[in-house]
Design an enzyme around this catalytic site. Structure first.
Site, short mmCIF file in Angstrom:
data_model
loop_
_atom_site.label_atom_id
_atom_site.label_comp_id
_atom_site.label_asym_id
_atom_site.label_seq_id
_atom_site.Cartn_x
_atom_site.Cartn_y
_atom_site.Cartn_z
N HIS A 1 0.81 -1.23 0.00
CA HIS A 1 0.00 0.00 0.00
C HIS A 1 0.85 1.28 0.00
O HIS A 1 0.30 2.37 -0.15
CB HIS A 1 -0.95 0.03 1.20
N ASP B 1 -4.68 -12.77 2.93
CA ASP B 1 -5.96 -12.34 3.48
C ASP B 1 -7.14 -12.66 2.56
O ASP B 1 -8.27 -12.23 2.83
CB ASP B 1 -5.93 -10.86 3.89
N1 Q9C Z 1 -12.86 -2.76 7.45
C1 Q9C Z 1 -2.74 -5.23 4.05
O1 Q9C Z 1 -3.36 -6.26 3.97
N2 Q9C Z 1 -8.26 -1.43 7.07
N3 Q9C Z 1 -3.29 -4.08 4.48
C2 Q9C Z 1 -9.29 -2.09 6.37
C3 Q9C Z 1 -11.61 -2.98 6.73
C4 Q9C Z 1 -6.97 -1.39 6.44
C5 Q9C Z 1 -4.69 -4.01 4.80
C6 Q9C Z 1 -10.61 -1.89 7.08
C7 Q9C Z 1 -6.54 -2.70 5.78
C8 Q9C Z 1 -5.11 -2.67 5.32
C9 Q9C Z 1 -1.26 -5.22 3.78
ZN ZN Z 2 -4.32 -7.08 2.40
#
Ligand code: Q9C
Ligand code: ZN
Length: 345
Positions: free
Chosen positions: A161, A285
């Site tokens: 990200h 994920d």
């Molecule tokens: N309700 C990575 O998997 N928040 N980052 C999401 C969902 C941030 C994920 C909220 C998610 C970041 C590397």
């Molecule tokens: Zn992710």
């Protein structure tokens, strides 16, 4: 396949993240990497080696100097502004439309310029951990340069990200992009395949105007999923990079039957690029048991994923990204590597 790892990641140990209007228990925590390390060791894929230190030069090939300087001094500046006890740096304001998007002289005006969400606290140990993760990825990339068929960079914090000058989504330095750039600088024709549930907005942005590094991503449709503002199918690259970014957004609840055809299409695009090196942003994920995601892949599906990735026929660098089902994380990560190794024979 060698695994590259250091326990320096544990310096970044957030307790909470601000999400959905409240402080909630952090999910991007040291136990993730420890779980994957334990399983990789138990499966006996190969040696587990520490990173070497590559300095700032390969990081500055991807990240803006002002951004690196900001992140590396953020805790000091935060404490100067908010007091010596302040140990969680988090933005309170952003340069929205109509405002001037410039890093001002004080930290409160800089953090909104350099960060895009509230889910990514910066702690005193964050910068050393992020730097160590970049070095893990660079050391694993170097193993490919030395002729290894594949390597696993067991990185955290994750990276996909983070763009050249913006962090967020639990990511600070873009480990996969730094590795892809290092390989490109050593003469490799390089592609990045991002299989994390969330779109890799940072990686896409870094390479968006370039044709030398192909970027391909399978992810939850940003119409309903984080990071919300990038990752749509019509983003195909710009300028010289037109046609060198492929986004395959997928619907809520995607299981292997919907995932497999998209992964095949992704690998076909990668193979058409004829890369010497494939960097895989290995987010886990997409798993049915993941606490923050909405796909339905099973543990066995990750063997299949690894085998399909081997079909690209390139030297392959796996760089760990997200994945938060800590009880199963080691097993599903190792399944990808094992599926790859069996198919790559
Ligand atoms: N309700 C990575 O998997 N928040 N980052 C999401 C969902 C941030 C994920 C909220 C998610 C970041 C590397
Ligand atoms: Zn992710």
């Amino acid at each position: 396949m060698k695994t590259f790892y250091t326990d320096a990641h544990a310096g970044h140990a957030p307790e909470q993240e601000f999400e959905g209007g409240r402080w909630t228990p952090a999910v991007e925590i040291p136990a993730r990497a420890e779980a994957v390390l334990a399983e990789v060791r138990a499966r006996g894929f190969g040696s587990i080696e520490p990173p070497r230190h590559f300095g700032h030069v390969p990081i500055l090939r991807v990240h803006d100097a002002g951004f690196v300087n900001f992140l590396s001094t953020l805790t000091d500046e935060w404490r100067r502004y908010h007091g010596p006890e302040a140990d969680v740096a988090l933005a309170s304001a952003w340069p929205g439309r109509g405002l001037r998007d410039v890093p001002t002289r004080t930290v409160e005006g800089q953090i909104g310029h350099y960060c895009f969400d509230t889910a990514t606290p910066v702690l005193p140990g964050t910068w050393p951990a992020a730097l160590a993760a970049a070095n893990v990825a660079l050391t694993a990339a170097d193993a490919l340069a030395r002729g290894e068929r594949a390597a696993f960079a067991l990185t955290r914090p994750p990276g996909h990200h983070a763009s050249g000058d913006v962090y967020g989504g639990y990511c600070f330095l873009n480990n996969a992009a730094i590795a892809a750039q290092a390989l490109t600088d050593r003469g490799f024709r390089t592609a990045v395949l991002d299989v994390d549930y969330h779109h890799g907005n940072g990686t896409q942005t870094i390479f968006y105007k370039r044709s030398d590094v192909l970027t391909v991503s399978l992810h939850a449709d940003p119409d309903y999923a984080y990071p919300h503002y990038l990752g749509f199918a019509d983003e195909r690259g710009a300028g010289a990079g037109e046609g060198f970014n492929l986004n395959l957004p997928l619907p809520l609840g995607t299981a292997w039957d919907g995932y497999a055809p998209a992964l095949d299409a992704a690998i076909a695009r990668v193979a058409a690029h004829r890369p010497d090196a494939l960097v895989v942003s290995l987010g886990l994920d997409t798993y049915a048991g993941d606490p923050i995601s909405k796909f339905k892949l099973t543990a066995d599906d990750y063997f299949r994923m690894g085998a399909v990735i081997a079909g690209a026929g390139a030297q392959t660098l796996f760089v760990m990204e997200g994945g938060y089902a800590i009880g199963d994380l080691g097993r599903i990560a190792a399944n990808v590597l094992e599926g790859f190794l069996q198919a790559a024979r």
